[in-house]
Design an enzyme around this catalytic site. Structure first.
Site, short mmCIF file in Angstrom:
data_model
loop_
_atom_site.label_atom_id
_atom_site.label_comp_id
_atom_site.label_asym_id
_atom_site.label_seq_id
_atom_site.Cartn_x
_atom_site.Cartn_y
_atom_site.Cartn_z
N HIS A 36 0.86 -1.20 0.00
CA HIS A 36 0.00 0.00 0.00
C HIS A 36 0.89 1.24 0.00
O HIS A 36 1.27 1.74 1.06
CB HIS A 36 -0.93 -0.04 1.22
N HIS A 94 1.25 4.87 -2.32
CA HIS A 94 0.89 5.75 -3.43
C HIS A 94 2.17 6.44 -3.86
O HIS A 94 2.76 7.19 -3.06
CB HIS A 94 -0.12 6.80 -2.98
N HIS A 127 -9.60 1.00 -1.29
CA HIS A 127 -9.55 1.63 0.03
C HIS A 127 -10.97 1.54 0.61
O HIS A 127 -11.94 1.92 -0.07
CB HIS A 127 -9.17 3.11 -0.09
N GLU A 145 -11.31 3.20 6.02
CA GLU A 145 -10.26 4.11 6.52
C GLU A 145 -10.96 5.18 7.36
O GLU A 145 -10.69 5.32 8.55
CB GLU A 145 -9.49 4.74 5.36
N ASP A 174 1.67 3.97 2.93
CA ASP A 174 0.64 4.84 2.33
C ASP A 174 1.27 6.00 1.56
O ASP A 174 1.43 5.90 0.33
CB ASP A 174 -0.32 5.34 3.42
N ASP A 175 1.61 7.08 2.26
CA ASP A 175 2.18 8.28 1.64
C ASP A 175 3.36 8.74 2.50
O ASP A 175 3.26 9.72 3.25
CB ASP A 175 1.12 9.39 1.56
N1 ADE Z 1 -4.61 8.69 -1.68
C1 ADE Z 1 -3.39 8.76 -1.14
N2 ADE Z 1 -3.43 8.37 0.14
C2 ADE Z 1 -4.70 8.04 0.42
C3 ADE Z 1 -5.37 7.57 1.56
N3 ADE Z 1 -4.74 7.35 2.72
N4 ADE Z 1 -6.70 7.36 1.49
C4 ADE Z 1 -7.35 7.58 0.36
N5 ADE Z 1 -6.77 8.03 -0.75
C5 ADE Z 1 -5.45 8.25 -0.72
ZN ZN Z 2 -3.82 4.75 0.60
#
Ligand code: ADE
Ligand code: ZN
Length: 346
Positions: free
Chosen positions: A14, A16, A194, A197, A275-276
């Site tokens: 996971h 991005h 997703h 969340e 994630d990011d």
């Molecule tokens: N795009 C990038 N990170 C995300 C996240 N945590 N939830 C939904 N979309 C995303």
């Molecule tokens: Zn994500």
């Protein structure tokens, strides 16, 4: 424990790629593309990374991605991520990207995927890492836009393993994209989404029943529905949990309140992911370390989390088994193998 976590061979499911854009690279690319950023310097960008929910973050994340224009930009972004996580012993990655974030600005789908794939191919050659590519549809946009994006992706289908769904969750249930995901599966691709969340367990059910998702991205709010937990356990559906993200976006108020341990105790196939990472304060090792420390995880639980990731990956059984053997050897304190299985997707 710290060196055990650092050295363990890992798999990220996971991530991005746009979320791995560090402010330094953002400025470098903005400079060469002659784009002016609404921040005077790197420190000001970092200072702006304070979020009170998912939408807060998404607004700044989409703005950051505006600097990406050329194939070389996508290559540099991906290569920087790969070399970083290589140093963290990440061996296999399944990378998300958001085509519409770029095509809506006039950047061709081909430009985006070519730059990303070229860096992944170089990482396989030079770093013996393996990979899969998973474009995600933006759920705040229409189902028609997702369908158009799928049509743009189809000529590159041989590079793609699965399609996913991301962006603003609440108000955009998975069922909005039923027809697109029906088409995605009819063309032979796997699906992920997703869900859970910020959204309710009902969205996780829809991701499973309507989109036929093989994995749920995040999914931490599934714990609110006992029937769902039983279903996820029975069908061994993996949850790609992102601890630092969940705290940064206030899904949990602090890491000590994260429900990862409950997920494991419930017998769910939880995995750890970043994630990011450029926005949430850490890559794979930092996520493992933060959650281990806050929840006092045992070594065995770390191994289970890593094992879950390889098992939930879209690698072939043979490739998965190679990595599981490498993991077992690491845990047994034996020499690590340096040979990686070949990636059969391209
Ligand atoms: N795009 C990038 N990170 C995300 C996240 N945590 N939830 C939904 N979309 C995303
Ligand atoms: Zn994500």
């Amino acid at each position: 424990m710290k060196s055990f976590i650092q050295g363990i061979p890992k798999c990220e499911l996971h991530l991005h790629i746009e979320g791995s854009l560090e402010p330094e690279l953002m400025f470098e690319i903005a400079d060469r593309n002659e784009i002016s950023l609404p921040f005077p310097n790197v420190e000001a960008v970092r200072a702006a990374y304070q979020f009170s929910n998912l939408q807060d973050f998404l607004d700044i994340y989409y703005a950051g991605a505006n600097v990406l224009l050329h194939e070389q930009d996508f290559y540099d972004l991906t290569w920087e991520y790969l070399t970083r996580v290589y140093r963290q012993n990440v061996r296999h990655v399944e990378i998300f990207f958001d085509p519409q974030t770029h095509t809506e600005r006039g950047v061709a789908f081909e430009t985006v995927i070519s730059g990303i794939r070229e860096a992944l191919r170089d990482a396989r050659e030079q770093l013996h890492m393996t990979y899969k590519i998973i474009p995600n549809f933006l759920r705040h946009l229409s189902a028609e836009s997702a369908m158009q994006t799928f049509e743009q992706a189809l000529p590159f289908g041989k590079w793609i393993t699965a399609f996913g769904l991301d962006s603003s969750e609440v108000g955009h249930p998975p069922s909005k994209f039923k027809s697109v995901f029906d088409r995605v599966r009819a063309e032979g691709f796997l699906t992920v989404a997703h869900a859970g969340e910020e959204g309710p367990p009902a969205y996780v059910w829809e991701a499973l029943n309507v989109l036929k998702a093989s994995r749920i991205d995040h999914g931490v709010l599934s714990m609110e529905d006992a029937e769902l937990v039983a279903y996820l356990k029975k069908h061994k559906i993996a949850l790609t949990v992102c601890p630092l993200s969940n705290v940064k976006l206030r899904v949990f108020d602090k890491m000590e309140s994260h429900n990862l341990k409950q997920l494991l105790h419930a017998g769910l196939r939880a995995t750890i992911n970043s994630d990011d990472p450029a926005y949430f304060g850490g890559y794979m090792n930092e996520n493992f370390l933060a959650v281990q420390e806050a929840l006092d995880l045992e070594k065995e639980q770390i191994v289970t989390l890593v094992k879950n990731s390889f098992e939930a990956s879209f690698l072939s059984d043979a490739d998965t088994n190679c990595y599981l053997a490498e993991l077992e050897a690491y845990v047994a304190g034996m020499d690590q193998s340096t040979t990686a299985p070949v990636n059969i997707m391209d």
